[in-house]
Design a protein around this motif. Structure first.
Motif, PDB file in Angstrom:
ATOM      1  N   GLN A 139      14.699  -3.301 -46.882  1.00  0.00           N
ATOM      2  CA  GLN A 139      14.553  -1.865 -47.113  1.00  0.00           C
ATOM      3  C   GLN A 139      14.351  -1.141 -45.779  1.00  0.00           C
ATOM      4  OE1 GLN A 139      14.884  -0.385 -50.220  1.00  0.00           O
ATOM      5  NE2 GLN A 139      15.544  -2.476 -50.680  1.00  0.00           N
ATOM      6  N   PRO A 140      14.805   0.116 -45.673  1.00  0.00           N
ATOM      7  CA  PRO A 140      14.663   0.845 -44.403  1.00  0.00           C
ATOM      8  C   PRO A 140      13.249   1.354 -44.177  1.00  0.00           C
ATOM      9  CG  PRO A 140      15.654   2.266 -46.051  1.00  0.00           C
ATOM     10  CD  PRO A 140      15.531   0.900 -46.694  1.00  0.00           C
ATOM     11  N   VAL A 141      12.945   1.649 -42.935  1.00  0.00           N
ATOM     12  CA  VAL A 141      11.688   2.307 -42.599  1.00  0.00           C
ATOM     13  C   VAL A 141      11.822   3.783 -42.943  1.00  0.00           C
ATOM     14  CG1 VAL A 141      10.049   2.843 -40.757  1.00  0.00           C
ATOM     15  CG2 VAL A 141      11.306   0.675 -40.708  1.00  0.00           C
ATOM     16  N   THR A 142      10.818   4.327 -43.624  1.00  0.00           N
ATOM     17  CA  THR A 142      10.834   5.739 -43.990  1.00  0.00           C
ATOM     18  C   THR A 142       9.614   6.439 -43.381  1.00  0.00           C
ATOM     19  OG1 THR A 142       9.519   5.545 -46.011  1.00  0.00           O
ATOM     20  CG2 THR A 142      11.895   5.107 -46.197  1.00  0.00           C
ATOM     21  N   TYR A 143       9.555   7.736 -43.573  1.00  0.00           N
ATOM     22  CA  TYR A 143       8.426   8.508 -43.055  1.00  0.00           C
ATOM     23  C   TYR A 143       7.101   8.007 -43.627  1.00  0.00           C
ATOM     24  CZ  TYR A 143       5.431  12.462 -41.902  1.00  0.00           C
ATOM     25  OH  TYR A 143       4.414  13.252 -41.425  1.00  0.00           O
ATOM     26  N   SER A 151       0.018   0.514 -30.160  1.00  0.00           N
ATOM     27  CA  SER A 151       0.318  -0.907 -30.002  1.00  0.00           C
ATOM     28  C   SER A 151       1.826  -1.116 -30.008  1.00  0.00           C
ATOM     29  CB  SER A 151      -0.311  -1.704 -31.144  1.00  0.00           C
ATOM     30  OG  SER A 151       0.331  -1.404 -32.383  1.00  0.00           O
ATOM     31  N   ASP A 152       2.252  -2.284 -29.540  1.00  0.00           N
ATOM     32  CA  ASP A 152       3.688  -2.607 -29.553  1.00  0.00           C
ATOM     33  C   ASP A 152       4.242  -2.539 -30.972  1.00  0.00           C
ATOM     34  OD1 ASP A 152       3.557  -3.010 -26.835  1.00  0.00           O
ATOM     35  OD2 ASP A 152       3.468  -5.205 -26.956  1.00  0.00           O
ATOM     36  N   GLU A 153       3.445  -2.962 -31.950  1.00  0.00           N
ATOM     37  CA  GLU A 153       3.895  -2.926 -33.345  1.00  0.00           C
ATOM     38  C   GLU A 153       4.089  -1.491 -33.818  1.00  0.00           C
ATOM     39  OE1 GLU A 153       2.225  -6.251 -36.128  1.00  0.00           O
ATOM     40  OE2 GLU A 153       0.603  -5.614 -34.795  1.00  0.00           O
ATOM     41  N   GLU A 154       3.169  -0.619 -33.453  1.00  0.00           N
ATOM     42  CA  GLU A 154       3.282   0.782 -33.861  1.00  0.00           C
ATOM     43  C   GLU A 154       4.491   1.440 -33.213  1.00  0.00           C
ATOM     44  OE1 GLU A 154      -1.349   2.076 -34.668  1.00  0.00           O
ATOM     45  OE2 GLU A 154      -0.689   1.749 -32.598  1.00  0.00           O
ATOM     46  N   VAL A 155       4.674   1.185 -31.920  1.00  0.00           N
ATOM     47  CA  VAL A 155       5.834   1.753 -31.220  1.00  0.00           C
ATOM     48  C   VAL A 155       7.124   1.259 -31.853  1.00  0.00           C
ATOM     49  CG1 VAL A 155       7.098   1.804 -29.040  1.00  0.00           C
ATOM     50  CG2 VAL A 155       4.607   2.055 -29.034  1.00  0.00           C
ATOM     51  N   GLN A 156       7.197  -0.033 -32.136  1.00  0.00           N
ATOM     52  CA  GLN A 156       8.431  -0.593 -32.701  1.00  0.00           C
ATOM     53  C   GLN A 156       8.719  -0.019 -34.082  1.00  0.00           C
ATOM     54  OE1 GLN A 156      10.598  -2.700 -30.966  1.00  0.00           O
ATOM     55  NE2 GLN A 156      11.885  -1.984 -32.662  1.00  0.00           N
ATOM     56  N   LEU A 157       7.675   0.224 -34.876  1.00  0.00           N
ATOM     57  CA  LEU A 157       7.890   0.797 -36.204  1.00  0.00           C
ATOM     58  C   LEU A 157       8.475   2.200 -36.085  1.00  0.00           C
ATOM     59  CD1 LEU A 157       7.440  -0.060 -39.163  1.00  0.00           C
ATOM     60  CD2 LEU A 157       5.274   1.189 -39.097  1.00  0.00           C
ATOM     61  N   ILE A 158       7.975   2.992 -35.138  1.00  0.00           N
ATOM     62  CA  ILE A 158       8.519   4.339 -34.930  1.00  0.00           C
ATOM     63  C   ILE A 158       9.954   4.265 -34.412  1.00  0.00           C
ATOM     64  CG2 ILE A 158       8.286   6.438 -33.530  1.00  0.00           C
ATOM     65  CD1 ILE A 158       5.248   6.060 -33.719  1.00  0.00           C
ATOM     66  N   VAL A 159      10.213   3.341 -33.490  1.00  0.00           N
ATOM     67  CA  VAL A 159      11.578   3.155 -32.973  1.00  0.00           C
ATOM     68  C   VAL A 159      12.524   2.789 -34.115  1.00  0.00           C
ATOM     69  CG1 VAL A 159      13.025   1.628 -31.568  1.00  0.00           C
ATOM     70  CG2 VAL A 159      10.926   2.586 -30.606  1.00  0.00           C
ATOM     71  N   ASP A 160      12.111   1.860 -34.959  1.00  0.00           N
ATOM     72  CA  ASP A 160      12.966   1.451 -36.087  1.00  0.00           C
ATOM     73  C   ASP A 160      13.197   2.617 -37.037  1.00  0.00           C
ATOM     74  OD1 ASP A 160      13.059  -1.100 -35.049  1.00  0.00           O
ATOM     75  OD2 ASP A 160      11.533  -1.921 -36.396  1.00  0.00           O
ATOM     76  N   TRP A 161      12.158   3.405 -37.257  1.00  0.00           N
ATOM     77  CA  TRP A 161      12.298   4.569 -38.145  1.00  0.00           C
ATOM     78  C   TRP A 161      13.358   5.525 -37.603  1.00  0.00           C
ATOM     79  CZ3 TRP A 161       9.959   9.656 -37.037  1.00  0.00           C
ATOM     80  CH2 TRP A 161      10.169  10.583 -38.080  1.00  0.00           C
ATOM     81  N   ILE A 162      13.302   5.815 -36.319  1.00  0.00           N
ATOM     82  CA  ILE A 162      14.260   6.754 -35.724  1.00  0.00           C
ATOM     83  C   ILE A 162      15.666   6.149 -35.716  1.00  0.00           C
ATOM     84  CG2 ILE A 162      14.910   7.957 -33.594  1.00  0.00           C
ATOM     85  CD1 ILE A 162      11.910   8.256 -33.018  1.00  0.00           C
ATOM     86  N   ASP A 163      15.784   4.903 -35.271  1.00  0.00           N
ATOM     87  CA  ASP A 163      17.106   4.271 -35.191  1.00  0.00           C
ATOM     88  C   ASP A 163      17.765   4.138 -36.558  1.00  0.00           C
ATOM     89  OD1 ASP A 163      17.168   4.044 -32.438  1.00  0.00           O
ATOM     90  OD2 ASP A 163      16.322   2.020 -32.402  1.00  0.00           O
ATOM     91  N   GLN A 164      16.954   4.065 -37.603  1.00  0.00           N
ATOM     92  CA  GLN A 164      17.503   3.957 -38.964  1.00  0.00           C
ATOM     93  C   GLN A 164      17.701   5.319 -39.620  1.00  0.00           C
ATOM     94  OE1 GLN A 164      15.084   1.139 -41.220  1.00  0.00           O
ATOM     95  NE2 GLN A 164      15.097  -0.300 -39.509  1.00  0.00           N
ATOM     96  N   THR A 187      11.559   9.774 -49.207  1.00  0.00           N
ATOM     97  CA  THR A 187      12.420   9.341 -50.311  1.00  0.00           C
ATOM     98  C   THR A 187      13.535   8.423 -49.834  1.00  0.00           C
ATOM     99  OG1 THR A 187      14.024  11.171 -50.159  1.00  0.00           O
ATOM    100  CG2 THR A 187      11.995  11.574 -51.413  1.00  0.00           C
ATOM    101  N   GLY A 188      13.642   8.234 -48.511  1.00  0.00           N
ATOM    102  CA  GLY A 188      14.687   7.377 -47.958  1.00  0.00           C
ATOM    103  C   GLY A 188      15.921   8.110 -47.498  1.00  0.00           C
ATOM    104  N   GLN A 189      15.897   9.446 -47.566  1.00  0.00           N
ATOM    105  CA  GLN A 189      17.058  10.241 -47.158  1.00  0.00           C
ATOM    106  C   GLN A 189      17.070  10.400 -45.643  1.00  0.00           C
ATOM    107  OE1 GLN A 189      19.503  11.402 -49.133  1.00  0.00           O
ATOM    108  NE2 GLN A 189      20.570  12.303 -47.396  1.00  0.00           N
ATOM    109  N   PRO A 190      18.157   9.981 -44.955  1.00  0.00           N
ATOM    110  CA  PRO A 190      18.207  10.132 -43.492  1.00  0.00           C
ATOM    111  C   PRO A 190      18.343  11.588 -43.069  1.00  0.00           C
ATOM    112  CG  PRO A 190      20.294   9.264 -44.315  1.00  0.00           C
ATOM    113  CD  PRO A 190      19.352   9.296 -45.485  1.00  0.00           C
ATOM    114  N   ALA A 191      17.825  11.893 -41.895  1.00  0.00           N
ATOM    115  CA  ALA A 191      17.898  13.250 -41.355  1.00  0.00           C
ATOM    116  C   ALA A 191      19.260  13.488 -40.720  1.00  0.00           C
ATOM    117  CB  ALA A 191      16.796  13.457 -40.321  1.00  0.00           C
ATOM    118  N   PRO A 192      19.744  14.716 -40.707  1.00  0.00           N
ATOM    119  CA  PRO A 192      21.020  15.026 -40.058  1.00  0.00           C
ATOM    120  C   PRO A 192      20.911  14.922 -38.544  1.00  0.00           C
ATOM    121  CG  PRO A 192      19.964  17.038 -40.791  1.00  0.00           C
ATOM    122  CD  PRO A 192      19.133  15.917 -41.327  1.00  0.00           C
TER     123      PRO A 192
END
Length: 304
Positions: free
Chosen positions: A138-142, A218-231, A237-242
């Motif tokens: 599943q994707p990372v969401t807000y 932390s590295d984990e927190e940074v990576q989660l934000i990076v994954d959220w943006i890259d995805q 709700t899982g809807q990507p931003a324009p």
């Protein structure tokens, strides 16, 4: 005289159920509210004004400037004033939504009833929730990154933050605010390397954020934000931003070969303003716009 005494007795009987109810409320009833809405910020060394809400003992200590609960007096308890918005900033800073009327009333009843301890030891600590990660596949969401912003960023980046108004007008207390592109875009969906927010929390852009670090994220927190943006910087709700094509960007980093910024491709043309003769390996600041082809169209680049 008899009528007066009768009225006093009647009033006493009418108030008695409310008084009993208030006295029955203990910290056992309050701690789940604090755990869900407050501990994410008010815990550890980074707690605003030193106010930790992780245990009854910590709550009763108050902040570095005042007690926040006055036994038997909800109206003069700063905690209640903040929850209701009578004192600013209103809490929790991640609101709206703020606490419900029923939740605030429960806290008022607890204070009115004398701050009863309940069944747990007064120093029993409620810890912030661990990082919330998506299920496999599943994707990372807000929903997954919002607690990080709430616990480390919102204390400053809100309308009534610790530094007054939000620095550079950047609000980080809602999905819409984080994705706002009015002045410039800080999050470029699908491109964490072009997102100023990521460069700030990594320290590629200065000052590194959060401003009260170290500790930084932390590295984990940074990576989660990076994954959220890259995805796609998806909403809850899982809807990507324009894609914010044409939006202004401001980035810092190390200039590489072929007009790259830490491997992010730049487009430098005849109209680009180049200041202070930047060379490969120099730390530079880039101002420009996000292009249709996923590159930064540079208006100005200067060595820092």
């Amino acid at each position: 005289m008899g009528k007066v005494l009768g009225l006093v007795k009647l009033c006493s009987l009418m108030l008695a159920p409310a008084l009993v109810l208030a006295q029955d409320v203990s910290f056992d009833d309050i701690q789940p509210i604090l755990q869900a809405r407050c501990v994410m910020c008010h815990a550890g060394d980074a707690a605003p004004l030193g106010l930790r809400l992780t245990s009854l003992d910590e709550l009763l200590k108050g902040s570095s400037i005042r007690q926040v609960v006055v036994s038997g007096d909800p109206a003069n308890s700063e905690l209640i004033r903040r929850l209701k918005g009578q004192s600013q900033p209103r809490m929790p800073m991640t609101g709206p939504p703020f606490l419900s009327d029923a939740e605030i009333t429960l806290v008022e009843d607890w204070i009115a009833g004398g701050l009863q301890a309940g069944s747990r030891p007064a120093d029993a600590t409620a810890r912030p929730a661990p990082l919330l990660r998506p299920s496999e596949g599943q994707p990372v969401t807000y929903e997954h990154v919002a607690p990080i912003f709430a616990s480390r960023c919102v204390k400053c980046h809100s309308a009534y933050g610790l530094m007054g108004s939000a620095p550079e007008g950047l609000l980080l207390n809602s999905y819409a605010a984080i994705l706002d592109r009015h002045e410039r875009v800080r999050v470029v969906p699908g491109a964490s390397g072009a997102s100023e927010l990521v460069r700030r929390i990594r320290g590629q852009s200065q000052p590194q954020m959060p401003y009260d670090g170290p500790p930084f994220l932390s590295d984990e927190e940074v990576q989660l934000i990076v994954d959220w943006i890259d995805q796609g910087a998806r909403d809850d709700t899982g809807q990507p931003a324009p894609s914010p094509v044409g939006s202004r960007v401001r980035l810092q980093g190390v200039l590489g070969e072929g007009w790259t910024l830490d491997s992010l491709q730049l487009v430098v043309g005849p109209g680009t303003r180049i200041d202070k003769s930047p060379g490969v390996g120099d730390v530079v600041e880039v101002r420009g716009r996000w292009g249709q082809d996923g590159r930064v169209l540079v208006d100005r680049i200067r060595r820092r």
